[in-house]
Scaffold this motif. Structure first.
Motif, PDB file in Angstrom:
ATOM      1  N   ALA A  79      24.402 -16.985  -2.349  1.00  0.00           N
ATOM      2  CA  ALA A  79      24.436 -18.320  -1.727  1.00  0.00           C
ATOM      3  C   ALA A  79      23.925 -19.359  -2.712  1.00  0.00           C
ATOM      4  O   ALA A  79      23.147 -19.039  -3.615  1.00  0.00           O
ATOM      5  N   ILE A  80      24.378 -20.592  -2.519  1.00  0.00           N
ATOM      6  CA  ILE A  80      23.901 -21.721  -3.328  1.00  0.00           C
ATOM      7  C   ILE A  80      23.402 -22.784  -2.354  1.00  0.00           C
ATOM      8  O   ILE A  80      24.156 -23.235  -1.477  1.00  0.00           O
ATOM      9  N   ILE A  81      22.132 -23.141  -2.488  1.00  0.00           N
ATOM     10  CA  ILE A  81      21.557 -24.133  -1.565  1.00  0.00           C
ATOM     11  C   ILE A  81      20.855 -25.203  -2.401  1.00  0.00           C
ATOM     12  O   ILE A  81      19.968 -24.889  -3.188  1.00  0.00           O
ATOM     13  N   THR A  82      21.295 -26.435  -2.237  1.00  0.00           N
ATOM     14  CA  THR A  82      20.670 -27.507  -3.005  1.00  0.00           C
ATOM     15  C   THR A  82      20.024 -28.531  -2.077  1.00  0.00           C
ATOM     16  O   THR A  82      20.384 -28.646  -0.897  1.00  0.00           O
ATOM     17  N   GLY A  83      19.084 -29.243  -2.636  1.00  0.00           N
ATOM     18  CA  GLY A  83      18.481 -30.379  -1.950  1.00  0.00           C
ATOM     19  C   GLY A  83      18.641 -31.584  -2.841  1.00  0.00           C
ATOM     20  O   GLY A  83      18.507 -31.478  -4.062  1.00  0.00           O
ATOM     21  N   THR A  84      18.976 -32.729  -2.241  1.00  0.00           N
ATOM     22  CA  THR A  84      19.083 -33.969  -3.012  1.00  0.00           C
ATOM     23  C   THR A  84      18.802 -35.138  -2.087  1.00  0.00           C
ATOM     24  O   THR A  84      19.269 -35.153  -0.941  1.00  0.00           O
ATOM     25  N   GLY A  85      18.054 -36.100  -2.578  1.00  0.00           N
ATOM     26  CA  GLY A  85      17.760 -37.256  -1.733  1.00  0.00           C
ATOM     27  C   GLY A  85      18.878 -38.270  -1.776  1.00  0.00           C
ATOM     28  O   GLY A  85      19.273 -38.839  -0.759  1.00  0.00           O
ATOM     29  N   MET A  86      19.432 -38.490  -2.970  1.00  0.00           N
ATOM     30  CA  MET A  86      20.419 -39.557  -3.150  1.00  0.00           C
ATOM     31  C   MET A  86      21.787 -39.037  -3.583  1.00  0.00           C
ATOM     32  O   MET A  86      22.723 -39.837  -3.714  1.00  0.00           O
ATOM     33  N   TYR A 133      27.844 -18.713   0.981  1.00  0.00           N
ATOM     34  CA  TYR A 133      27.201 -19.837   1.676  1.00  0.00           C
ATOM     35  C   TYR A 133      26.873 -20.946   0.680  1.00  0.00           C
ATOM     36  O   TYR A 133      26.268 -20.704  -0.361  1.00  0.00           O
ATOM     37  N   ASN A 134      27.293 -22.170   1.005  1.00  0.00           N
ATOM     38  CA  ASN A 134      27.072 -23.297   0.101  1.00  0.00           C
ATOM     39  C   ASN A 134      26.613 -24.484   0.927  1.00  0.00           C
ATOM     40  O   ASN A 134      27.342 -24.988   1.757  1.00  0.00           O
ATOM     41  N   PHE A 135      25.381 -24.884   0.723  1.00  0.00           N
ATOM     42  CA  PHE A 135      24.806 -25.886   1.615  1.00  0.00           C
ATOM     43  C   PHE A 135      23.952 -26.871   0.831  1.00  0.00           C
ATOM     44  O   PHE A 135      23.275 -26.496  -0.119  1.00  0.00           O
ATOM     45  N   THR A 136      23.986 -28.120   1.264  1.00  0.00           N
ATOM     46  CA  THR A 136      23.174 -29.155   0.616  1.00  0.00           C
ATOM     47  C   THR A 136      22.354 -29.895   1.666  1.00  0.00           C
ATOM     48  O   THR A 136      22.908 -30.367   2.670  1.00  0.00           O
ATOM     49  N   TYR A 137      21.068 -29.969   1.453  1.00  0.00           N
ATOM     50  CA  TYR A 137      20.178 -30.696   2.364  1.00  0.00           C
ATOM     51  C   TYR A 137      19.868 -32.067   1.793  1.00  0.00           C
ATOM     52  O   TYR A 137      19.490 -32.188   0.630  1.00  0.00           O
ATOM     53  N   VAL A 138      20.030 -33.082   2.635  1.00  0.00           N
ATOM     54  CA  VAL A 138      19.745 -34.460   2.221  1.00  0.00           C
ATOM     55  C   VAL A 138      18.659 -34.990   3.149  1.00  0.00           C
ATOM     56  O   VAL A 138      18.956 -35.618   4.164  1.00  0.00           O
ATOM     57  N   GLU A 145      12.532 -28.862  -0.229  1.00  0.00           N
ATOM     58  CA  GLU A 145      11.804 -27.922   0.639  1.00  0.00           C
ATOM     59  C   GLU A 145      12.706 -27.421   1.767  1.00  0.00           C
ATOM     60  O   GLU A 145      12.592 -26.267   2.195  1.00  0.00           O
ATOM     61  N   SER A 146      13.610 -28.270   2.262  1.00  0.00           N
ATOM     62  CA  SER A 146      14.537 -27.847   3.314  1.00  0.00           C
ATOM     63  C   SER A 146      15.472 -26.761   2.789  1.00  0.00           C
ATOM     64  O   SER A 146      15.756 -25.776   3.487  1.00  0.00           O
ATOM     65  N   ALA A 147      15.934 -26.948   1.550  1.00  0.00           N
ATOM     66  CA  ALA A 147      16.786 -25.932   0.919  1.00  0.00           C
ATOM     67  C   ALA A 147      16.008 -24.621   0.755  1.00  0.00           C
ATOM     68  O   ALA A 147      16.523 -23.529   1.012  1.00  0.00           O
TER      69      ALA A 147
END
Lengths: 354, 85
Positions: A79-86, A133-138, A145-147
């Motif tokens: 799986a690849i899970i990223t977090g990014t604000g912008m 699974y590929n997901f990005t938390y904004v 931390e969500s990722a």
């Protein structure tokens, strides 16, 4: 439940962190209020035909993830899970500017395609052929931390073995201009060595990509074990210490068990008092570490703090540039990270030596 | 006409982010797509927008683009004959 380990790391930041053999041996000091990253040679990692449509954030994310995958000895992950604000804010700015400048005519596709928040995770997946699974938390400053929480739950429940988790944010010219206008960025340029002693509001902005392979299988090369992560969207300042003590208790720990506190101070006189409540309060006798004078503030700067925690536990070394106090603890076993941005989106993260 | 060809090469390099390619490396008759410069369908959309924005040429039939964007030479001839600005 399975235990979760940080098996590898990859970092691109305002310091020369892309070489995993180094640990802040050479510090770059800036006299500015916006810090750029020190770029690796992207061409060594990304073919020119693929790179030409990649914005800075995508290049940083793809390369940081490649460094992490290489160190873990993996060609692919579950799986690849990223977090990014912008997200890919530069191309968002480009696209919106084109809409305004051209009176909603002549819109080109490239910047639109690359402007979405999940482009980084998508490009990494395309690059390595990961169909999982590929997901990005904004989620603002708890995006990373969500990722992390998502990855930890999947690994604990054995839904995956290896997950690539990362935080990535790029600096955008227009976004920075707006943040200067509202003084979230300090109006004055500041020597980053003096940032955390600043007596003015706002902070210094930065950018970066920090990626990790998390796994429920420990390797010889593993950096640390991730014990727990908890986030709070809002928290009264008066509740910080009691919430933290409850969090530690929930993990069968107390303040005395923490060997290192990694604190997200960013030199903003209006909000660094949250950190001071810990560093001058229950953790005044604990070894303390800071990092945003090296990385700048951005929504996923805490991923740089996470990188730091992993490096500290593996190397059992704390570089002078990040020490906040003179306390030196031998045998670093447990690291606590605390981060918040402008009094919101707080996070506690616990790492253990493995 | 040679000025227009030079202008097109500069625009293609800048707008399509072909940062590793120099103007001298694009010959007037090199194919822009496929084996030549290696442009793809997204680039074709970028070129259609460029024709409209910079030269006032609106392409309504995408098949038309395939012929017009064959090479710098063909593109420049088409623009010279149809430009409205």
């Amino acid at each position: 439940m399975e235990e979760v380990y940080i098996n590898s790391i990859g970092s691109i930041s305002a310091q020369k962190t892309f070489d995993n053999n180094d640990f802040l041996e050479e510090i770059t000091t800036y006299e500015d209020n916006i810090l750029p990253v020190i770029d690796p040679n992207y061409k060594e990692y990304i073919p020119p035909a693929a790179a030409r449509r990649m914005a800075k954030g995508i290049k940083m994310g793809v390369v940081a993830s490649k460094i992490a995958l290489e160190e873990a000895g993996l060609a692919n992950v579950d799986a690849i899970i990223t977090g990014t604000g912008m997200g890919c804010v530069r191309d968002s700015e480009k696209f919106v500017t084109a809409i305004l400048d051209n009176n909603e005519q002549f819109l080109t596709p490239t910047s639109f395609i690359q402007s979405t928040h999940n482009t980084v995770a998508g490009q990494i997946a395309l690059g390595i052929g990961c169909k999982g699974y590929n997901f990005t938390y904004v989620h603002s400053s708890v995006s990373f931390e969500s990722a992390l929480i998502d990855a930890i739950m999947q690994l604990q429940l054995r839904e995956a073995e290896n997950i690539l988790v990362g935080g990535v944010d790029e600096s955008g010219e227009h976004t920075n201009a707006i943040h200067k206008l509202i003084q979230y960025i300090k109006p004055e340029k500041i020597n980053t060595n003096k940032l955390l002693q600043s007596k003015t509001g706002g902070t210094v902005f930065g950018e970066g990509a920090n990626f990790f392979v998390l796994s429920n299988i420990k390797q010889d090369s593993s950096y640390a074990q991730v014990i727990d992560v908890k986030t709070f969207n809002t928290m009264a300042k008066s509740d910080l210490v009691s919430n933290l003590e409850a969090y530690l208790k929930g993990n069968n720990l107390s303040v005395a068990d923490i060997d290192v506190l990694i604190s997200g101070n960013n030199g903003d006189i209006d909000y660094d008092s949250y950190y001071a409540d810990l560093t001058n309060g229950p953790f005044k006798n604990t070894q303390q570490v800071v990092y945003k004078h090296l990385s700048g503030e951005f929504n996923t700067a805490s991923a740089f703090g996470f990188w730091l925690g992993a490096k500290i536990l593996k190397s059992q070394h704390i570089p002078k540039a990040i020490a906040l106090n003179a306390i030196k603890t031998k045998g670093l076993r447990i690291v606590l990270l605390y981060n918040q941005y402008r009094g919101k989106n707080h996070s506690f993260t616990l790492l253990r030596q493995c | 006409m040679s000025d227009l060809k030079q202008e097109l090469k500069e625009k293609i390099i800048t707008q399509l982010n072909l940062e590793d390619i120099a103007i001298e490396e694009i010959a007037d008759n090199d194919p822009l797509f496929g084996d030549g410069l290696g442009l793809d369908s997204i680039d074709a959309l970028e070129l259609i927008v460029m024709l409209d924005k910079d030269y006032g040429i609106k392409l309504t039939d995408p098949k038309e683009g395939k012929k017009i964007f064959e090479s710098i030479e063909i593109m420049a001839n088409y623009i010279a004959a149809h430009r409205t600005k």
